[in-house]
Design an enzyme around this catalytic site. Structure first.
Site, PDB file in Angstrom:
ATOM      1  N   SER A 112       0.753  -9.446   0.336  1.00  0.00           N
ATOM      2  CA  SER A 112      -0.628  -8.982   0.409  1.00  0.00           C
ATOM      3  C   SER A 112      -1.430  -9.554  -0.750  1.00  0.00           C
ATOM      4  O   SER A 112      -0.951  -9.630  -1.884  1.00  0.00           O
ATOM      5  CB  SER A 112      -0.681  -7.450   0.405  1.00  0.00           C
ATOM      6  OG  SER A 112       0.033  -6.919  -0.688  1.00  0.00           O
ATOM      7  N   GLY A 144      -4.774  -8.473  -1.291  1.00  0.00           N
ATOM      8  CA  GLY A 144      -5.954  -7.637  -1.450  1.00  0.00           C
ATOM      9  C   GLY A 144      -7.083  -8.099  -0.554  1.00  0.00           C
ATOM     10  O   GLY A 144      -6.896  -8.342   0.642  1.00  0.00           O
ATOM     11  N   ALA A 145      -8.269  -8.254  -1.139  1.00  0.00           N
ATOM     12  CA  ALA A 145      -9.429  -8.686  -0.364  1.00  0.00           C
ATOM     13  C   ALA A 145      -9.281 -10.108   0.156  1.00  0.00           C
ATOM     14  O   ALA A 145     -10.034 -10.527   1.056  1.00  0.00           O
ATOM     15  CB  ALA A 145     -10.683  -8.574  -1.224  1.00  0.00           C
ATOM     16  N   GLY A 199      -6.761 -11.214   1.836  1.00  0.00           N
ATOM     17  CA  GLY A 199      -5.943 -11.244   3.045  1.00  0.00           C
ATOM     18  C   GLY A 199      -4.467 -11.090   2.753  1.00  0.00           C
ATOM     19  O   GLY A 199      -4.059 -10.375   1.825  1.00  0.00           O
ATOM     20  N   GLY A 232      -1.738  -1.191   1.808  1.00  0.00           N
ATOM     21  CA  GLY A 232      -0.512  -1.983   1.881  1.00  0.00           C
ATOM     22  C   GLY A 232       0.532  -1.346   2.773  1.00  0.00           C
ATOM     23  O   GLY A 232       1.269  -2.036   3.490  1.00  0.00           O
ATOM     24  N   ASP A 233       0.580  -0.005   2.774  1.00  0.00           N
ATOM     25  CA  ASP A 233       1.525   0.698   3.640  1.00  0.00           C
ATOM     26  C   ASP A 233       1.111   0.550   5.107  1.00  0.00           C
ATOM     27  O   ASP A 233       1.968   0.443   5.994  1.00  0.00           O
ATOM     28  CB  ASP A 233       1.583   2.169   3.255  1.00  0.00           C
ATOM     29  CG  ASP A 233       1.875   2.360   1.778  1.00  0.00           C
ATOM     30  OD1 ASP A 233       2.685   1.591   1.234  1.00  0.00           O
ATOM     31  OD2 ASP A 233       1.270   3.256   1.163  1.00  0.00           O
TER      32      ASP A 233
END
Length: 318
Positions: free
Chosen positions: A227, A229-230, A232, A258-259
């Site tokens: 991941s 974050g913003a 992608g 994230g989960d």
């Protein structure tokens, strides 16, 4: 990645109650006014269970809960039809306090200590997992490791579950992640910072992250999702590599995003979808969760609307 047994188990060693306080103009050292408060059950595995519940597979939650503040978790399990196989320990599950100042956009985190887990409780957890492998084919090991639990715990559990023929997904960080990688789980989901720490080098660009993800895949981990974050997420498996970019969405809370990504990718993968479809559906699911506070999944209609708006880019072999 299609287990022969239908059930999915999530394992949460360090469950938490997420308490969010909205305090406009919050300032340290001053008297602050709270205009709204929410309390939701959390911990990465608890979140994944809540996001998977209601799908095509039965979901079971296990791990450790403090007996003194267990009611929020029990209410979630009843509401979402999650089988509760969590072990109760004396004391309270930890509380994570987030002070949100919407005027400045600043969030202050205050995380209280969690339970100390005795060795006999770890033995009981192992026996519980052995029993659950009889009708559960996939196990999700996620979150931080509480006091009293060795950093090797996820590696130990991965090997134990693999010996029973189960598929294992891991989402953790630091030393527990380092040990877990050596046990070669079937699905690993670090973020870019955690992956850089694991490999001992900074990962400043998506290309560097992609190369690092490929290293883990080449080392025997079937599906690696990183991941960003913003920015992608990156997806690497035997059938290719993709970068997915989320469509712009309203954000109520990033806690649990994230989960949600783990749950969305896992559900798609267990249904036999190719990596492109998993990347699209997992990203859409995580994007849909951002509009909700707590472990509340987006509706199937919302996910379907977002799937087509996810932008996918194939990653070359560089």
């Amino acid at each position: 990645m299609r287990p022969t047994k239908p059930g999915v188990v999530t394992v949460t060693l360090n469950a938490a109650i997420d308490q969010t306080l909205e305090s406009p103009g919050f300032a340290a050292g001053a008297v602050n006014r709270v205009v709204a408060e929410t309390r939701t059950p959390g911990g990465k595995g608890i979140n994944v269970a809540a996001f998977l519940a209601g799908g095509s597979r039965p979901v079971t939650a296990t791990g450790f809960l403090g007996a003194d503040n267990v009611s929020l978790f029990e209410a979630l399990f009843r509401e979402r039809d999650i089988q509760d196989r969590c072990l109760r320990l004396p004391g309270s599950s930890r509380v994570n306090i987030k002070v949100v100042d919407r005027t400045s956009g600043v969030v202050t985190d205050l995380n209280l200590p969690g339970l100390r887990v005795p060795e006999e409780a770890l033995d009981a957890l192992g026996a519980t997992l052995d029993a659950l492998t009889l009708d559960h084919g996939c196990f999700v090991l996620s979150g931080s490791v509480p006091a009293g639990v060795p950093a090797t715990i996820y590696a130990t559990l991965t090997k134990r579950l693999h010996a029973k023929g189960a598929l294992v997904a891991v989402d953790t960080s630091g030393e527990p992640l380092r040990h877990a990688v050596a046990a070669r789980p079937d699905f690993l989901k670090p973020n870019a910072h955690e992956l850089g720490e694991l490999l001992g080098r900074p990962l400043g660009t998506p290309g560097e992250v992609a190369r690092a993800a490929r290293e883990l895949h080449a080392g025997g981990i079937g599906l690696v999702v990183v991941s960003l974050g913003a920015e992608g997420a990156l997806f690497v498996s035997h059938d290719g590599a993709w970068r997915a970019l989320s469509p712009p969405v309203e954000v109520a809370s990033t806690v649990g995003a994230g989960d949600a990504l783990v749950a969305g990718v896992l559900a798609a993968r267990l249904d036999g979808n190719d990596l492109e479809t998993c990347a699209r559906r997992g990203t859409a699911f995580a994007a849909g969760k951002l509009a909700r506070v707590g472990p509340v999944p987006p509706t199937p209609e919302r996910v379907a609307a977002l799937v087509g708006a996810v932008r996918l880019h194939p990653l070359g072999n560089a």
